[in-house]
Scaffold this motif. Structure first.
Motif, PDB file in Angstrom:
ATOM      1  N   HIS A 352      32.764  52.025  46.173  1.00  0.00           N
ATOM      2  CA  HIS A 352      33.051  51.135  45.045  1.00  0.00           C
ATOM      3  C   HIS A 352      32.030  51.260  43.923  1.00  0.00           C
ATOM      4  O   HIS A 352      31.658  50.261  43.306  1.00  0.00           O
ATOM      5  CB  HIS A 352      33.109  49.686  45.546  1.00  0.00           C
ATOM      6  CG  HIS A 352      34.335  49.397  46.346  1.00  0.00           C
ATOM      7  ND1 HIS A 352      34.455  48.314  47.173  1.00  0.00           N
ATOM      8  CD2 HIS A 352      35.504  50.060  46.448  1.00  0.00           C
ATOM      9  CE1 HIS A 352      35.627  48.313  47.764  1.00  0.00           C
ATOM     10  NE2 HIS A 352      36.291  49.364  47.331  1.00  0.00           N
ATOM     11  N   ARG A 353      31.624  52.448  43.630  1.00  0.00           N
ATOM     12  CA  ARG A 353      30.681  52.632  42.526  1.00  0.00           C
ATOM     13  C   ARG A 353      31.406  52.832  41.200  1.00  0.00           C
ATOM     14  O   ARG A 353      30.808  53.281  40.226  1.00  0.00           O
ATOM     15  CB  ARG A 353      29.777  53.837  42.809  1.00  0.00           C
ATOM     16  CG  ARG A 353      28.854  53.647  43.983  1.00  0.00           C
ATOM     17  CD  ARG A 353      28.059  54.906  44.252  1.00  0.00           C
ATOM     18  NE  ARG A 353      28.940  56.002  44.578  1.00  0.00           N
ATOM     19  CZ  ARG A 353      28.666  57.270  44.287  1.00  0.00           C
ATOM     20  NH1 ARG A 353      27.589  57.583  43.648  1.00  0.00           N
ATOM     21  NH2 ARG A 353      29.511  58.214  44.640  1.00  0.00           N
ATOM     22  N   SER A 355      34.287  51.533  38.111  1.00  0.00           N
ATOM     23  CA  SER A 355      34.725  50.356  37.372  1.00  0.00           C
ATOM     24  C   SER A 355      35.755  50.783  36.336  1.00  0.00           C
ATOM     25  O   SER A 355      36.030  51.971  36.160  1.00  0.00           O
ATOM     26  CB  SER A 355      33.533  49.687  36.682  1.00  0.00           C
ATOM     27  OG  SER A 355      32.953  50.573  35.730  1.00  0.00           O
ATOM     28  N   PHE A 356      36.343  49.785  35.669  1.00  0.00           N
ATOM     29  CA  PHE A 356      37.229  50.109  34.553  1.00  0.00           C
ATOM     30  C   PHE A 356      36.820  49.243  33.359  1.00  0.00           C
ATOM     31  O   PHE A 356      36.132  48.233  33.503  1.00  0.00           O
ATOM     32  CB  PHE A 356      38.704  49.882  34.918  1.00  0.00           C
ATOM     33  CG  PHE A 356      39.106  48.435  35.018  1.00  0.00           C
ATOM     34  CD1 PHE A 356      38.971  47.744  36.210  1.00  0.00           C
ATOM     35  CD2 PHE A 356      39.640  47.754  33.928  1.00  0.00           C
ATOM     36  CE1 PHE A 356      39.341  46.415  36.318  1.00  0.00           C
ATOM     37  CE2 PHE A 356      40.019  46.431  34.011  1.00  0.00           C
ATOM     38  CZ  PHE A 356      39.859  45.752  35.219  1.00  0.00           C
ATOM     39  N   LYS A 357      37.246  49.655  32.174  1.00  0.00           N
ATOM     40  CA  LYS A 357      36.861  48.981  30.948  1.00  0.00           C
ATOM     41  C   LYS A 357      38.095  48.395  30.265  1.00  0.00           C
ATOM     42  O   LYS A 357      39.128  49.057  30.144  1.00  0.00           O
ATOM     43  CB  LYS A 357      36.166  49.966  30.000  1.00  0.00           C
ATOM     44  CG  LYS A 357      35.566  49.341  28.752  1.00  0.00           C
ATOM     45  CD  LYS A 357      34.836  50.393  27.938  1.00  0.00           C
ATOM     46  CE  LYS A 357      34.187  49.779  26.710  1.00  0.00           C
ATOM     47  NZ  LYS A 357      33.460  50.800  25.908  1.00  0.00           N
ATOM     48  N   TYR A 362      33.096  46.153  30.965  1.00  0.00           N
ATOM     49  CA  TYR A 362      33.308  46.870  32.214  1.00  0.00           C
ATOM     50  C   TYR A 362      33.484  45.862  33.347  1.00  0.00           C
ATOM     51  O   TYR A 362      32.755  44.875  33.441  1.00  0.00           O
ATOM     52  CB  TYR A 362      32.111  47.781  32.522  1.00  0.00           C
ATOM     53  CG  TYR A 362      32.103  49.058  31.722  1.00  0.00           C
ATOM     54  CD1 TYR A 362      31.313  49.185  30.580  1.00  0.00           C
ATOM     55  CD2 TYR A 362      32.892  50.137  32.102  1.00  0.00           C
ATOM     56  CE1 TYR A 362      31.303  50.362  29.844  1.00  0.00           C
ATOM     57  CE2 TYR A 362      32.883  51.324  31.363  1.00  0.00           C
ATOM     58  CZ  TYR A 362      32.095  51.420  30.241  1.00  0.00           C
ATOM     59  OH  TYR A 362      32.096  52.580  29.517  1.00  0.00           O
ATOM     60  N   PHE A 363      34.425  46.149  34.230  1.00  0.00           N
ATOM     61  CA  PHE A 363      34.682  45.299  35.391  1.00  0.00           C
ATOM     62  C   PHE A 363      34.530  46.147  36.648  1.00  0.00           C
ATOM     63  O   PHE A 363      35.238  47.136  36.819  1.00  0.00           O
ATOM     64  CB  PHE A 363      36.083  44.695  35.310  1.00  0.00           C
ATOM     65  CG  PHE A 363      36.283  43.824  34.117  1.00  0.00           C
ATOM     66  CD1 PHE A 363      36.824  44.345  32.950  1.00  0.00           C
ATOM     67  CD2 PHE A 363      35.918  42.493  34.147  1.00  0.00           C
ATOM     68  CE1 PHE A 363      37.004  43.543  31.830  1.00  0.00           C
ATOM     69  CE2 PHE A 363      36.098  41.685  33.035  1.00  0.00           C
ATOM     70  CZ  PHE A 363      36.632  42.206  31.864  1.00  0.00           C
ATOM     71  N   GLU A 364      33.586  45.782  37.494  1.00  0.00           N
ATOM     72  CA  GLU A 364      33.308  46.538  38.707  1.00  0.00           C
ATOM     73  C   GLU A 364      34.257  46.115  39.815  1.00  0.00           C
ATOM     74  O   GLU A 364      34.472  44.919  40.061  1.00  0.00           O
ATOM     75  CB  GLU A 364      31.865  46.315  39.147  1.00  0.00           C
ATOM     76  CG  GLU A 364      30.842  46.816  38.144  1.00  0.00           C
ATOM     77  CD  GLU A 364      29.427  46.559  38.596  1.00  0.00           C
ATOM     78  OE1 GLU A 364      28.491  46.934  37.856  1.00  0.00           O
ATOM     79  OE2 GLU A 364      29.256  45.979  39.688  1.00  0.00           O
ATOM     80  N   PHE A 365      34.813  47.108  40.515  1.00  0.00           N
ATOM     81  CA  PHE A 365      35.773  46.823  41.572  1.00  0.00           C
ATOM     82  C   PHE A 365      35.155  45.996  42.705  1.00  0.00           C
ATOM     83  O   PHE A 365      35.826  45.161  43.309  1.00  0.00           O
ATOM     84  CB  PHE A 365      36.346  48.119  42.139  1.00  0.00           C
ATOM     85  CG  PHE A 365      37.277  48.820  41.185  1.00  0.00           C
ATOM     86  CD1 PHE A 365      38.368  48.162  40.672  1.00  0.00           C
ATOM     87  CD2 PHE A 365      37.055  50.124  40.802  1.00  0.00           C
ATOM     88  CE1 PHE A 365      39.229  48.788  39.782  1.00  0.00           C
ATOM     89  CE2 PHE A 365      37.907  50.769  39.924  1.00  0.00           C
ATOM     90  CZ  PHE A 365      39.002  50.100  39.415  1.00  0.00           C
ATOM     91  N   GLU A 366      33.880  46.222  42.971  1.00  0.00           N
ATOM     92  CA  GLU A 366      33.226  45.469  44.036  1.00  0.00           C
ATOM     93  C   GLU A 366      33.189  43.976  43.700  1.00  0.00           C
ATOM     94  O   GLU A 366      33.425  43.122  44.555  1.00  0.00           O
ATOM     95  CB  GLU A 366      31.805  45.997  44.261  1.00  0.00           C
ATOM     96  CG  GLU A 366      31.099  45.351  45.442  1.00  0.00           C
ATOM     97  CD  GLU A 366      29.757  45.981  45.728  1.00  0.00           C
ATOM     98  OE1 GLU A 366      29.313  46.821  44.914  1.00  0.00           O
ATOM     99  OE2 GLU A 366      29.155  45.641  46.757  1.00  0.00           O
ATOM    100  N   ILE A 368      35.262  42.447  41.584  1.00  0.00           N
ATOM    101  CA  ILE A 368      36.641  41.960  41.581  1.00  0.00           C
ATOM    102  C   ILE A 368      37.094  41.647  42.997  1.00  0.00           C
ATOM    103  O   ILE A 368      37.687  40.598  43.272  1.00  0.00           O
ATOM    104  CB  ILE A 368      37.579  42.993  40.939  1.00  0.00           C
ATOM    105  CG1 ILE A 368      37.249  43.162  39.455  1.00  0.00           C
ATOM    106  CG2 ILE A 368      39.039  42.586  41.103  1.00  0.00           C
ATOM    107  CD1 ILE A 368      37.991  44.297  38.787  1.00  0.00           C
TER     108      ILE A 368
END
Length: 463
Positions: A352-353, A355-357, A362-366, A368
């Motif tokens: 999970h390193r 993310s999306f923007k 930026y939102f990190e999957f971890e 979320i």
């Protein structure tokens, strides 16, 4: 317990002649060549050193398998006498057709059945109803059915297209005590049970859930137990590349391992060799001289001792985990002759390193995933879709949610909506670019084209 596996020396000898590991080789070796390689290995006195074998990543595997799948030359043994297992296809990706020797596949199914029996997952008298997917080249239904039959269970092959009402009727009519399916399928079935009248719900006597493919989150587990009562939750882990190879059992590792963001799995090292390497291997900065210490998390690298014709040696699975000894609590349940070969893999999920923007943030999957797991949110399944407006070059964010039925400890829809808006930084100026959708079934989610799994993140913006 009979394993019927290959030696590491045999695997490494065949790997040297296989296009997965040698770009100068056009096709995998035929049966005669493999037998000669095995005979040569028997005469060798030196012990093989697996560290000398380069790591195999998924990108390399996909590229070579694509070539072998479409090469119809009669010399291409990859297409001959093979059990084809499909994987991938999420977010529009290209599926991968992994070929396994048909006889190796059957032996692995038999061994996994023995492993389920050894770990007490399946016991004499168990009646199992499987709602796994079949068709579209996907074969989880026949795979799990045969494995559990090999373990000694009586199995009803319901499949994924049986309506929830028929599933619950079958559970009652045939006195089924075990339900198995992909994680989202299990949640869907239990969700239907939760909507039944109390007197009808009490006729269902499930005491085991065995899920595969998708991990169950803490809220999902809590929901299942709240509806079904005293039910044990097991899991079987596998992949198209490696087949089934690990088991999660609360009897062996404890319930506490099933409620956090990680899950403990039991692995038989006679069938599967595991290594933990630094995540920096993906960035090309890793060497075998700096692996994580025993018990520390890292990327899971897998070698299957059950697949020789198309060997899987030092394969980077893309999952994060750590290796631990079998806990003392498992000793009374596992025969002494088998204990020394078992270990615990603490699985923490995908790497999970990333993310999306969206809208400049930026939102990190971890982060979320942690948000969606919060018990008070009552989220059973979630999906994020990043897309674009048709009229302007702006990215849109859609959040789809399936929640458990209302109860005291779960936030209201309005309260959760406010939290979602705060988490994803949804303000009046970007509100027209966002959408939060509450669903009442899994039908509203986008699925992978192969396994029918709910895709957590659908990226249409970068397509």
């Amino acid at each position: 317990m009979e394993t019927g596996c290959y030696s590491l020396a045999e695997l490494l000898a065949v790997a040297k002649t296989h296009p997965f590991y040698n770009t100068d080789i056009e096709y995998p070796a035929d049966a005669v060549t493999i037998q000669k390689l095995r005979e040569l290995v028997i005469d060798q006195k030196t012990q093989p050193n697996i560290q000398r074998q380069p790591l195999l990543d998924k990108r390399t595997l996909y590229k070579i398998i694509k070539r072998l799948t479409h090469d119809v030359s009669p010399r291409n043994t990859y297409r001959q006498s093979s059990y084809m297992s499909i994987t991938g296809g999420g977010s529009g990706g290209v599926p991968m057709m992994f070929a396994v020797d048909v006889h190796e596949n059957r032996r692995q199914r038999a061994q996994m059945g023995n492993f389920l029996k050894l770990c007490g997952v399946i016991e004499p008298g168990d009646w199992v109803l499987s709602i796994h997917l079949a068709g579209g080249f996907y074969r989880s239904l026949d795979l799990t059915t045969e494995i559990m039959e090999n373990a000694g269970a009586t199995v009803l092959s319901a499949g994924s297209y049986m309506p929830p009402a028929e599933i619950t009727k079958a559970l009652v009519d045939y006195h089924v005590n075990v339900l198995t399916g992909d994680g989202s399928q299990v949640v869907q079935a239990v969700y239907h049970v939760s909507m039944m009248a109390q007197e009808d719900r009490e006729c269902i006597r499930l005491n085991k859930i065995i899920y595969t493919s998708e991990p169950l989150t803490g809220p999902q587990r809590a929901f299942i137990k709240a509806i079904l009562g005293d039910v044990k939750i097991f899991s079987v882990m596998g992949s198209a590349e490696a087949g089934p190879w690990a088991i999660s059992s609360p009897d062996l590792t404890g319930e506490e391992s099933l409620t956090s963001s990680s899950t403990d799995f039991i692995v038989d090292t006679r069938n599967t060799l595991l290594e933990i390497v630094s995540p920096s291997v993906i960035d090309g900065a890793y060497s075998d001289s700096d692996p994580p210490s025993y018990g520390e998390p890292g990327l899971i690298v897998l070698t299957s001792l059950q697949r020789l014709r198309n060997p899987l040696v030092r394969y980077i699975t893309g999952d994060i985990g750590s290796i631990h000894p079998l806990p003392d609590t498992a000793f009374p349940l596992i025969p002494e002759t088998d204990r020394q070969h078992l270990c615990v893999l603490r699985m923490q999920g995908r790497d999970h390193r990333f993310s999306f923007k969206w809208y400049g943030a930026y939102f990190e999957f971890e982060m979320i995933d942690a948000f969606m797991r919060a018990r008070e949110h009552g989220i059973l399944q979630w999906q994020i879709i990043l897309a674009r407006l048709e009229t302007t070059p702006q990215s849109t964010l859609e959040i789809r949610l399936l929640r458990s039925p209302p109860r005291d400890e779960v936030l209201s829809v309005d309260a959760l909506t406010e939290r979602l808006q705060a988490f994803f930084l949804i303000f009046p100026e970007n509100d027209h670019l966002s959408r939060i959708v509450f669903l009442d079934s899994l039908e509203g989610f986008e699925r992978s084209i192969t396994a029918g799994k709910v895709i957590k993140f659908v990226d249409r913006w970068n397509k």
